[in-house]
Design an enzyme around this catalytic site. Structure first.
Site, PDB file in Angstrom:
ATOM      1  CD  GLU A 112       4.906  80.267  -9.039  1.00 24.39           C
ATOM      2  OE1 GLU A 112       5.704  79.889  -9.908  1.00 24.39           O
ATOM      3  OE2 GLU A 112       4.570  81.463  -8.915  1.00 24.39           O
ATOM      4  CG  ASN A 137       7.598  83.012  -7.648  1.00 21.13           C
ATOM      5  OD1 ASN A 137       6.639  83.068  -6.879  1.00 21.13           O
ATOM      6  ND2 ASN A 137       7.538  82.368  -8.791  1.00 21.13           N
ATOM      7  CB  CYS A 152       3.755  83.831 -10.862  1.00 21.26           C
ATOM      8  SG  CYS A 152       4.290  84.395 -12.492  1.00 21.26           S
TER       9      CYS A 152
END
EC number: 1.17.4.1
Length: 778
Positions: free
Chosen positions: A423, A419, A421
């Site tokens: 994570e 995604n 970021c």
């Protein structure tokens, strides 16, 4: 502002408990506005963090003067607006139970917010009317979220509404940004992260532009896999033309992101991912740059984030080339000529000829068949990556094989991207019964469980369970922008529980990052977080049923997340004993075996934990971001709400204990840009404990990541901080992380000169990886 009133106020506040009569203060202003008082107190933060606390209380007082004095009244006033965002169902629930909600809500808790927190709430989360006037208080927002979670279904669960409000308002937990500003509205898109996989046909290419734009407009952050798009100059049999490759498509998504901002509250936020074998890899690596030929020709796309999906095979070839064991040859392909490379992964890392390495097998099959369209070396790719990282901090690095082989949902399909970021790791695909990955996020404040006699692991386990139930309800109550997002979320029911305040825990307990006790505690904390989430998810499965994709999952076979790491050889089998010792018997070997047996009967959620950035939660509560060390002991935080001075209160308290918080020390701290490493009047033990993230050896961050990663269902936003842009230093931690089995190689790599060379307060915009990255920030 040199008046007796202000100077007296300042002297009263300095180092005291701030028992200020704000009504009397307001009446005494005479010629100064509250905003001027707030600004003045904020500027004095360098003297003591209590000044910032007073500024925050003044800001809250200012808000309270212009908003309704009860929750139901605030809702009534909003509902009466001609363009009210509130859902009629939400309004009905509030009216029906207004006596309970109004009596339970505690507006005094607003005064616990930091200055950065209250200003962030005002700017981003509190609902406004069409003229931009704020219509609610922070406590109203917390109650609104709680009602959205437990009051919008068939049954209004008052007990859980009040419990959730209590946890939110006391800052024990936080929910993600989209949940905060969309809860209770007519279109409640509560999910944070969306994963899309772009197919190589014109219809789907444009469908993904539309889908991403719709998601972004509701506040979601987006990750797109581009690995299946044919390379530049590839032949298109249907038209007889040549493909433009990924470059023009990335520019199209870049333009879409700029247009489709997140509900008008902040810029849109997309990340695009590509595998390293793709023929267009060098073009991809140049597109984020702000300088260089592509930037000069405006062929770049600098508003997007970029990520690399890196297989073990590439890392093996790179390591061999670094150590002169091989020439580093790396072949490039176009996916139309070498299909499915992004759809397979290596289940094992072993070099044995019978090892389960589907990617390696297919890659070399295509090499033997001479399907490659280019040849380079692993070093050349990593050098090109590094040139871009120096400028913009990314592309991120995700270790494709580690992510897939350690996924509870590996039976569902290959995970091709992450995604915004890096994570969240959910399988997604287009075509028949398409699934577009979705994840709902929340975080637990680790500092909330600090006790005089140590750390409250039982409290953390309980809070993690509460958040699990919250997020599971959000899956059912939220709005979905596409049928494919709904299908994915209902089938896998993934959630992502993160953390913030780890550095606060270590500072309070006088531990230093990198010490054996700190690494052991990092492991134990994340073990407790995972345990609490899994335990509650099992209980929910008994009540409501398992997620539909449970059969065939690792959990259905009695394998917990750390078991997958043991199976891969990246975690010792003695981890249960270590956790038992660190938690002082709260979590024992028996606890984990009972959990395994229970999990085999059913689990409600396919994923449980994901360690995201938590800049907004940290801003609101005055705690440090996620699992990171302190980035500085003194800095100016830039946000969409403005600039705010942040001072490390733990350092100040430690220095006050030994009578060292003096004007001379303050000035030295200011001159050193937030570093205390060269302030020799401060004892070495304190200097060692308050090394900033950049001042410590970056291998320490990798070792901490390796300790917590086995208890993370998905992945983590792992930053690195360097003084100088030296490739050898970066490669050292990347290779170390890969060898330790990490799922994320790197999120952002930050470079800057040493703090001692800076004569002004550090302007630490890097701490949140830029404001436009907040879609999955908490």
């Amino acid at each position: 502002m040199e008046t007796f009133f202000i100077e007296t106020l300042a002297s009263d506040v300095y180092g005291k408990a701030l028992n200020v009569d704000l009504d009397r203060l307001s009446q005494a202003q005479v010629k100064y506005t509250l905003q001027e008082l707030i600004s003045y107190c904020s500027a004095l933060t360098i003297l003591h963090y209590d000044y910032s606390t007073l500024a925050a209380r003044l800001s809250v007082y200012q808000l309270h003067q212009s908003t309704a004095s009860s929750f139901s009244k605030a809702v009534r006033l909003q509902a009466a607006q001609s363009c009210s965002r509130l859902s009629p169902q939400f309004v009905d629930v509030v009216y029906k139970y207004k006596a309970i909600f109004d009596s339970y809500i505690d507006y005094n808790r607003d005064y616990k917010l930091s200055l950065l927190g209250i200003e962030t709430m005002k700017n981003s989360y509190l609902l406004k009317n069409k003229d931009g006037v704020i219509m609610e208080r922070p406590q109203d927002a917390y109650m609104r979220v709680a009602i959205m979670i437990y009051g919008m279904g068939k049954v209004v669960n008052i007990k859980m509404i009040l419990l959730t409000y209590d946890l939110l308002s006391r800052h024990v937990i936080t929910h993600a940004s989209p949940t905060m500003f969309n809860a209770g509205t007519k279109k409640p898109q509560l999910s944070s992260c969306f994963l899309l996989n772009v197919n190589d046909n014109l219809e789907n290419l444009y469908d993904m532009v539309k889908t991403a734009g719709i998601i972004s407009g509701g506040g979601g952050g987006i990750g797109l896999c581009l690995s299946g798009i044919r390379a530049k100059n590839s032949f298109i049999s249907g038209s007889g033309l040549r493909s433009n490759g990924i470059q023009n498509y990335i520019m199209l998504q870049n333009a879409s992101q700029c247009y489709a901002n997140q509900g008008g509250l902040r810029p849109g936020a997309y990340a695009v991912y590509l595998e390293l074998w793709h023929q267009d890899i060098f073009t991809f690596l140049q597109m984020p740059r702000l300088k260089g030929q592509m930037a000069e020709q405006r062929l770049n796309a600098p508003n997007l984030k970029y990520g690399l999906w890196v297989p073990d095979l590439f890392m093996e070839i790179l390591e061999d080339q670094i150590h002169n064991r091989g020439d580093g040859t790396w072949y490039l392909f176009s996916p139309d000529q070498a299909p499915n490379l992004h759809k397979v992964f290596d289940l094992e890392r072993s070099q044995h000829e019978n090892a389960h390495r589907e990617f390696k097998k297919l890659y070399y099959q295509y090499v033997a068949e001479k399907r490659y369209t280019g040849v380079t070396t692993a070093k050349e790719i990593i050098k090109e990556w590094f040139k871009t990282v120096i400028q913009v901090g990314n592309p991120y690095i995700g270790f494709k094989d580690a992510i897939n082989r350690k996924s509870n949902l590996s039976h569902v399909g290959t995970i091709t991207n992450s995604n915004l970021c890096i994570e969240v790791t959910i399988p997604c695909w287009e075509g028949d019964k398409a699934e577009q990955g979705v994840c709902n996020l929340a975080a637990v404040n680790l500092a909330a469980f600090i006790r005089e006699n140590g750390y409250d692991y039982r409290g953390l386990i309980e809070a993690s369970g509460n958040v699990t139930e919250n997020l599971d309800n959000i899956i059912d109550n939220g709005y979905y922008p596409t049928e494919a997002t709904r299908r994915s979320n209902m089938r896998h029911r993934p959630i992502g529980i993160g953390v913030f305040g780890l550095a606060d825990v270590f500072a309070s307990l006088k531990m230093k990052f990198g010490s054996p006790e700190a690494i052991a505690m990092d492991e134990a904390i994340h073990a407790a977080l995972y345990y609490g989430a899994m335990r509650r998810s099992i209980e929910l499965a008994k009540e409501k049923g398992s997620h539909p994709s449970f059969p065939g999952s690792a959990a259905s076979k009695g394998l917990l997340q750390p078991d997958l790491w043991v199976r891969c050889g990246d975690l010792s089998s003695s981890w249960e004993e270590r956790v038992a010792q660190t938690t002082q018997g709260v979590l024992t070997r028996k606890s984990w075996w009972q959990l395994r047996l229970a999990a085999m009967q059913g689990v409600r959620n396919g994923y449980l934990t994901a360690l995201m950035p938590t800049a907004t939660s940290s801003n609101s509560t005055g705690k440090n971001e996620c699992f990171e060390p302190f980035t500085s002991n003194l800095y100016t935080r830039r946000t969409l709400s403005g600039e705010f001075i942040v001072l490390n209160k733990y350092l100040i308290d430690d220095l006050k204990e030994i009578d060292l918080w003096t004007e001379a020390i303050q000035q030295q701290l200011l001159n050193a840009g937030g570093s205390i490493q060269h302030i020799l009047d401060i004892p070495a033990e304190i200097r060692d404990r308050y090394k900033t993230s950049r001042e410590m050896n970056q291998k320490i961050l990798t070792k901490h990541a390796a300790a917590r990663n086995p208890f993370v269902s998905q992945s983590m936003s792992l930053n690195y901080y360097f003084y100088e842009p030296e490739l050898s230093q970066v490669l050292t931690v990347l290779v170390l992380g890969w060898k330790k089995g990490l799922t994320t190689g790197s999120y952002y790599c930050h470079f800057s000169p040493g703090a001692g060379t800076q004569k002004k307060i550090i302007r630490n915009s890097e701490k949140a990886c830029n404001a436009d990255c907040e879609a999955c920030l908490l």
